[in-house]
Scaffold this motif. Structure first.
Motif, PDB file in Angstrom:
ATOM      1  N   TYR A  29       0.840  -1.203   0.000  1.00 54.12           N
ATOM      2  CA  TYR A  29       0.000   0.000   0.000  1.00 54.12           C
ATOM      3  C   TYR A  29       0.874   1.253   0.000  1.00 54.12           C
ATOM      4  O   TYR A  29       0.641   2.192  -0.750  1.00 54.12           O
ATOM      5  N   GLN A  30       1.882   1.252   0.849  1.00 54.93           N
ATOM      6  CA  GLN A  30       2.806   2.384   0.902  1.00 54.93           C
ATOM      7  C   GLN A  30       3.587   2.493  -0.406  1.00 54.93           C
ATOM      8  O   GLN A  30       3.773   3.585  -0.932  1.00 54.93           O
ATOM      9  N   ASP A  31       4.038   1.363  -0.937  1.00 54.78           N
ATOM     10  CA  ASP A  31       4.778   1.359  -2.204  1.00 54.78           C
ATOM     11  C   ASP A  31       3.922   1.942  -3.333  1.00 54.78           C
ATOM     12  O   ASP A  31       4.413   2.717  -4.155  1.00 54.78           O
ATOM     13  N   ALA A  32       2.626   1.580  -3.357  1.00 53.82           N
ATOM     14  CA  ALA A  32       1.727   2.080  -4.399  1.00 53.82           C
ATOM     15  C   ALA A  32       1.525   3.589  -4.264  1.00 53.82           C
ATOM     16  O   ALA A  32       1.467   4.301  -5.274  1.00 53.82           O
ATOM     17  N   LYS A  96     -15.701  14.370 -14.291  1.00 55.48           N
ATOM     18  CA  LYS A  96     -14.292  14.064 -14.065  1.00 55.48           C
ATOM     19  C   LYS A  96     -14.139  12.571 -13.770  1.00 55.48           C
ATOM     20  O   LYS A  96     -14.997  11.965 -13.134  1.00 55.48           O
ATOM     21  N   PRO A  97     -13.032  11.973 -14.221  1.00 58.15           N
ATOM     22  CA  PRO A  97     -12.831  10.555 -13.941  1.00 58.15           C
ATOM     23  C   PRO A  97     -12.560  10.290 -12.459  1.00 58.15           C
ATOM     24  O   PRO A  97     -11.961  11.107 -11.770  1.00 58.15           O
ATOM     25  N   VAL A  98     -13.010   9.122 -12.016  1.00 52.32           N
ATOM     26  CA  VAL A  98     -12.811   8.680 -10.636  1.00 52.32           C
ATOM     27  C   VAL A  98     -12.051   7.355 -10.699  1.00 52.32           C
ATOM     28  O   VAL A  98     -12.562   6.375 -11.232  1.00 52.32           O
ATOM     29  N   GLY A  99     -10.826   7.359 -10.173  1.00 54.67           N
ATOM     30  CA  GLY A  99      -9.980   6.178 -10.262  1.00 54.67           C
ATOM     31  C   GLY A  99      -9.775   5.475  -8.944  1.00 54.67           C
ATOM     32  O   GLY A  99      -9.702   6.114  -7.892  1.00 54.67           O
ATOM     33  N   LEU A 100      -9.677   4.144  -9.026  1.00 50.64           N
ATOM     34  CA  LEU A 100      -9.326   3.321  -7.871  1.00 50.64           C
ATOM     35  C   LEU A 100      -7.960   2.715  -8.124  1.00 50.64           C
ATOM     36  O   LEU A 100      -7.771   2.011  -9.129  1.00 50.64           O
ATOM     37  N   LEU A 101      -7.014   2.966  -7.238  1.00 50.59           N
ATOM     38  CA  LEU A 101      -5.741   2.273  -7.308  1.00 50.59           C
ATOM     39  C   LEU A 101      -5.944   0.970  -6.528  1.00 50.59           C
ATOM     40  O   LEU A 101      -5.907   0.944  -5.301  1.00 50.59           O
ATOM     41  N   ALA A 127     -23.416   4.329 -15.489  1.00 56.39           N
ATOM     42  CA  ALA A 127     -22.890   4.808 -14.205  1.00 56.39           C
ATOM     43  C   ALA A 127     -21.771   3.896 -13.697  1.00 56.39           C
ATOM     44  O   ALA A 127     -20.863   4.357 -13.008  1.00 56.39           O
ATOM     45  N   ARG A 128     -21.798   2.631 -14.058  1.00 59.22           N
ATOM     46  CA  ARG A 128     -20.713   1.708 -13.665  1.00 59.22           C
ATOM     47  C   ARG A 128     -19.384   2.158 -14.270  1.00 59.22           C
ATOM     48  O   ARG A 128     -18.327   2.009 -13.682  1.00 59.22           O
ATOM     49  N   HIS A 129     -19.450   2.762 -15.445  1.00 62.58           N
ATOM     50  CA  HIS A 129     -18.230   3.176 -16.145  1.00 62.58           C
ATOM     51  C   HIS A 129     -17.610   4.446 -15.569  1.00 62.58           C
ATOM     52  O   HIS A 129     -16.548   4.853 -16.028  1.00 62.58           O
ATOM     53  N   ILE A 130     -18.258   5.051 -14.576  1.00 64.58           N
ATOM     54  CA  ILE A 130     -17.675   6.219 -13.902  1.00 64.58           C
ATOM     55  C   ILE A 130     -16.368   5.808 -13.221  1.00 64.58           C
ATOM     56  O   ILE A 130     -15.409   6.572 -13.192  1.00 64.58           O
ATOM     57  N   ILE A 131     -16.321   4.588 -12.697  1.00 62.53           N
ATOM     58  CA  ILE A 131     -15.169   4.121 -11.933  1.00 62.53           C
ATOM     59  C   ILE A 131     -14.137   3.505 -12.877  1.00 62.53           C
ATOM     60  O   ILE A 131     -14.428   2.598 -13.637  1.00 62.53           O
ATOM     61  N   VAL A 132     -12.923   4.017 -12.777  1.00 65.27           N
ATOM     62  CA  VAL A 132     -11.784   3.510 -13.535  1.00 65.27           C
ATOM     63  C   VAL A 132     -10.845   2.865 -12.518  1.00 65.27           C
ATOM     64  O   VAL A 132     -10.520   3.497 -11.512  1.00 65.27           O
ATOM     65  N   SER A 133     -10.446   1.619 -12.753  1.00 65.65           N
ATOM     66  CA  SER A 133      -9.551   0.993 -11.776  1.00 65.65           C
ATOM     67  C   SER A 133      -8.376   0.322 -12.475  1.00 65.65           C
ATOM     68  O   SER A 133      -8.465  -0.048 -13.649  1.00 65.65           O
ATOM     69  N   ALA A 134      -7.297   0.190 -11.720  1.00 65.28           N
ATOM     70  CA  ALA A 134      -6.098  -0.488 -12.210  1.00 65.28           C
ATOM     71  C   ALA A 134      -5.242  -0.863 -11.004  1.00 65.28           C
ATOM     72  O   ALA A 134      -5.314  -0.206  -9.957  1.00 65.28           O
ATOM     73  N   ARG A 138       0.832   3.623 -12.790  1.00 65.47           N
ATOM     74  CA  ARG A 138       1.061   3.947 -14.206  1.00 65.47           C
ATOM     75  C   ARG A 138      -0.144   3.539 -15.059  1.00 65.47           C
ATOM     76  O   ARG A 138      -0.619   4.306 -15.884  1.00 65.47           O
ATOM     77  N   GLU A 139      -0.653   2.330 -14.838  1.00 66.26           N
ATOM     78  CA  GLU A 139      -1.823   1.862 -15.602  1.00 66.26           C
ATOM     79  C   GLU A 139      -3.066   2.697 -15.280  1.00 66.26           C
ATOM     80  O   GLU A 139      -3.849   3.031 -16.168  1.00 66.26           O
ATOM     81  N   LEU A 140      -3.232   3.053 -14.005  1.00 65.54           N
ATOM     82  CA  LEU A 140      -4.384   3.874 -13.623  1.00 65.54           C
ATOM     83  C   LEU A 140      -4.325   5.236 -14.304  1.00 65.54           C
ATOM     84  O   LEU A 140      -5.331   5.711 -14.840  1.00 65.54           O
ATOM     85  N   MET A 141      -3.156   5.865 -14.297  1.00 63.59           N
ATOM     86  CA  MET A 141      -3.027   7.175 -14.937  1.00 63.59           C
ATOM     87  C   MET A 141      -3.320   7.074 -16.438  1.00 63.59           C
ATOM     88  O   MET A 141      -3.988   7.947 -17.000  1.00 63.59           O
ATOM     89  N   LYS A 142      -2.867   6.034 -17.078  1.00 58.35           N
ATOM     90  CA  LYS A 142      -3.153   5.826 -18.504  1.00 58.35           C
ATOM     91  C   LYS A 142      -4.659   5.698 -18.716  1.00 58.35           C
ATOM     92  O   LYS A 142      -5.240   6.336 -19.601  1.00 58.35           O
ATOM     93  N   ASN A 143      -5.317   4.901 -17.872  1.00 58.30           N
ATOM     94  CA  ASN A 143      -6.767   4.712 -17.996  1.00 58.30           C
ATOM     95  C   ASN A 143      -7.539   6.001 -17.725  1.00 58.30           C
ATOM     96  O   ASN A 143      -8.540   6.285 -18.385  1.00 58.30           O
ATOM     97  N   LEU A 144      -7.085   6.780 -16.744  1.00 54.02           N
ATOM     98  CA  LEU A 144      -7.755   8.051 -16.448  1.00 54.02           C
ATOM     99  C   LEU A 144      -7.601   9.031 -17.606  1.00 54.02           C
ATOM    100  O   LEU A 144      -8.539   9.762 -17.937  1.00 54.02           O
ATOM    101  N   GLU A 145      -6.432   9.047 -18.227  1.00 54.66           N
ATOM    102  CA  GLU A 145      -6.199   9.924 -19.387  1.00 54.66           C
ATOM    103  C   GLU A 145      -7.147   9.577 -20.535  1.00 54.66           C
ATOM    104  O   GLU A 145      -7.577  10.446 -21.283  1.00 54.66           O
TER     105      GLU A 145
END
Length: 175
Positions: A29-32, A96-101, A127-134, A138-145
């Motif tokens: 968790y800390q590393d992420a 705005k995108p909402v991401g889950l790491l 509404a399910r597609h509001i959530i972006v997860s990875a 790096r993958e999350l930022m790509k998906n949010l972009e």
């Protein structure tokens, strides 16, 4: 021989990050969180201090000032802030995108719950597609972009800001 490396500029200027107030039991968790910091930080001064009256105003300020939201593993507070950002997107208050790491599958149970709510008709597929997860920053930022909102309208900026400033809109609650 020198090589020029072209860096892709992010479309996000400010990202609101929700996370736990403790580091949790796993070092991953800390590393992420550190990896996310490396993905986000540009060497520029980050953050500012702004006094607010209460938690609602705090969340409204963060939402107004950010271009995206990211939730790292956390507890009740993280979940509450995350769900409010998702709900505001569902209601069209923002797009705005909402991401889950999703470090080590931390959010798998939440995502399963949301998928069950879609299956049972409580949440629409859009509404399910509001959530972006990875699983990685790096993958999350790509998906949010790459995120494109699926909802059709966003609430009037003027009405949203007026309400946030403490000027309640008149609502008829009588039957």
């Amino acid at each position: 021989m020198e090589r020029e490396i072209e860096m892709k500029q992010s479309k996000f200027k400010r990202i609101c990050v929700f996370c736990g107030s403790s580091q949790g039991k796993k070092s991953s968790y800390q590393d992420a969180a550190i990896q996310l910091g490396k993905e986000l930080l540009t060497g520029d001064t980050v953050g500012e201090v702004k006094a607010v009256a209460d938690m609602h105003q705090r969340k409204a300020e963060m939402a107004k000032r950010s271009d995206a939201f990211i939730a790292l593993p956390g507890g009740y507070g993280t979940l509450e802030e995350l769900l409010e950002a998702i709900t505001w997107a569902q209601l069209g208050i923002h797009d705005k995108p909402v991401g889950l790491l999703n470090v080590d599958g931390y959010y798998n149970s939440l995502l399963s719950f949301i998928d069950k709510a879609v299956e049972e008709g409580f949440i629409t597929p859009n509404a399910r597609h509001i959530i972006v997860s990875a699983p990685t920053a790096r993958e999350l930022m790509k998906n949010l972009e790459e995120y494109v909102p699926c909802h059709e309208t966003v609430a009037s900026k003027l009405s949203w800001e007026t309400e946030q400033l403490g000027y309640p809109q008149k609502h008829n609650l009588s039957r």
